[in-house]
Design a protein around this motif. Sequence first.
Motif, mmCIF file in Angstrom:
data_model
loop_
_atom_site.group_PDB
_atom_site.id
_atom_site.type_symbol
_atom_site.label_atom_id
_atom_site.label_comp_id
_atom_site.label_asym_id
_atom_site.label_seq_id
_atom_site.Cartn_x
_atom_site.Cartn_y
_atom_site.Cartn_z
ATOM 1 N N GLU A 3 -8.372 -46.919 -3.588
ATOM 2 C CA GLU A 3 -9.115 -47.359 -5.015
ATOM 3 C C GLU A 3 -10.170 -48.165 -4.518
ATOM 4 O O GLU A 3 -11.447 -48.024 -5.551
ATOM 5 C CB GLU A 3 -8.077 -48.279 -5.793
ATOM 6 N N ASP A 4 -10.408 -49.439 -3.875
ATOM 7 C CA ASP A 4 -11.463 -50.091 -3.675
ATOM 8 C C ASP A 4 -12.670 -49.342 -3.171
ATOM 9 O O ASP A 4 -13.840 -49.663 -3.346
ATOM 10 C CB ASP A 4 -10.997 -51.208 -2.912
ATOM 11 N N LEU A 5 -12.419 -48.174 -2.327
ATOM 12 C CA LEU A 5 -13.497 -47.377 -1.879
ATOM 13 C C LEU A 5 -14.271 -46.575 -2.927
ATOM 14 O O LEU A 5 -15.348 -46.544 -3.233
ATOM 15 C CB LEU A 5 -12.932 -46.337 -0.913
ATOM 16 N N TYR A 6 -13.434 -46.198 -3.996
ATOM 17 C CA TYR A 6 -14.022 -45.698 -5.335
ATOM 18 C C TYR A 6 -14.654 -46.551 -6.010
ATOM 19 O O TYR A 6 -15.692 -46.403 -6.342
ATOM 20 C CB TYR A 6 -12.870 -45.015 -5.958
ATOM 21 N N ARG A 7 -14.103 -47.730 -6.082
ATOM 22 C CA ARG A 7 -14.821 -48.910 -6.933
ATOM 23 C C ARG A 7 -16.293 -49.381 -6.241
ATOM 24 O O ARG A 7 -17.042 -49.513 -7.045
ATOM 25 C CB ARG A 7 -13.872 -50.363 -7.071
ATOM 26 N N LEU A 8 -16.168 -49.349 -4.938
ATOM 27 C CA LEU A 8 -17.475 -49.602 -4.139
ATOM 28 C C LEU A 8 -18.593 -48.618 -4.673
ATOM 29 O O LEU A 8 -19.779 -49.029 -4.873
ATOM 30 C CB LEU A 8 -17.264 -49.506 -2.928
ATOM 31 N N VAL A 9 -18.151 -47.340 -4.515
ATOM 32 C CA VAL A 9 -19.050 -46.294 -4.512
ATOM 33 C C VAL A 9 -19.596 -46.186 -6.386
ATOM 34 O O VAL A 9 -20.522 -46.338 -6.714
ATOM 35 C CB VAL A 9 -18.524 -45.071 -4.390
#
Length: 284
Positions: free
Chosen positions: A61-67
């Motif tokens: 999820e945090d990878l998505y939030r970063l993007v």
Amino acid sequence: MADETRRDDCPAMRPAVRETYGPADLSGLQIFAGGFINFGYWQAVDLDLPLDEAQRIRSQEDLYRLVLDTAGALRGQRVLEVGCGLGMGCALTLREYAPAEVTGMDIHPEQLRRARAAQAGLLGREPERLRFVQGAAEQMPSAAGEFDAVISVEAAQHFPDLVAFAAETARVLRPGGRAAVTSFFTVDDAPGRPGELAKLLETFADGLDIARPVAALAQAFTAAGLTQVRVESIGSQVWPGWDSWLSRWWAPGTWPRNFLPAYRSGLLDYYVVTAVKEGADQSP
């Protein structure tokens, strides 16, 4: 949730992609717990402690939030995800970023079927804000200027033609719209890189992943007329966590554990690449 759009003229999938995301169903493996299919961004996870499934899902999820954070303010915006998989990132976007609508696009009809099943009922209060369409990164079934933001999370390593992907991204973005892509690439264009990675990693040997330098995507965005192209390495927050997670199933020296050595030896890294389409409303 709008009906899935089917594309009879969608470009043919490469065999490795067809198998991995079709019969093999990569999303069903325990290493991709939670339905996301990415290596994760582990900055918020203490890797000195034993990892559990909740931490693994948070990393994805945090990878998505970063993007999504990099893509700018998304409230009220129209967002396209290229290579949406099961649509878990689309659902996160709707849940946390309040866009007007999200379109999840994937080349694989089986992934789209699974996406519709995975998201059924989760977003029933606002069904028209999420739709899934079949299409390739190089031939998007969308109108010119249709989207305010185009994102792609760990899919570009599969795209056969980054130049065509960049051109399509530029076409479907409105003036002032932003693109944000994260994936893994080689660090340079040394001729031996594909062979070196194929010796280390089965996904490069069998053709699932394509070895190309991150500069190829950055240059393709620029050639497509996008501006403010930026490349940021996030490998230090991806590879150690991914390797720690994989250690639950594989020993050092087995091919899945070779991503971290490939990073440490300067062959491979993980990046976020962003760009803007010239025009009005270029606010971050």
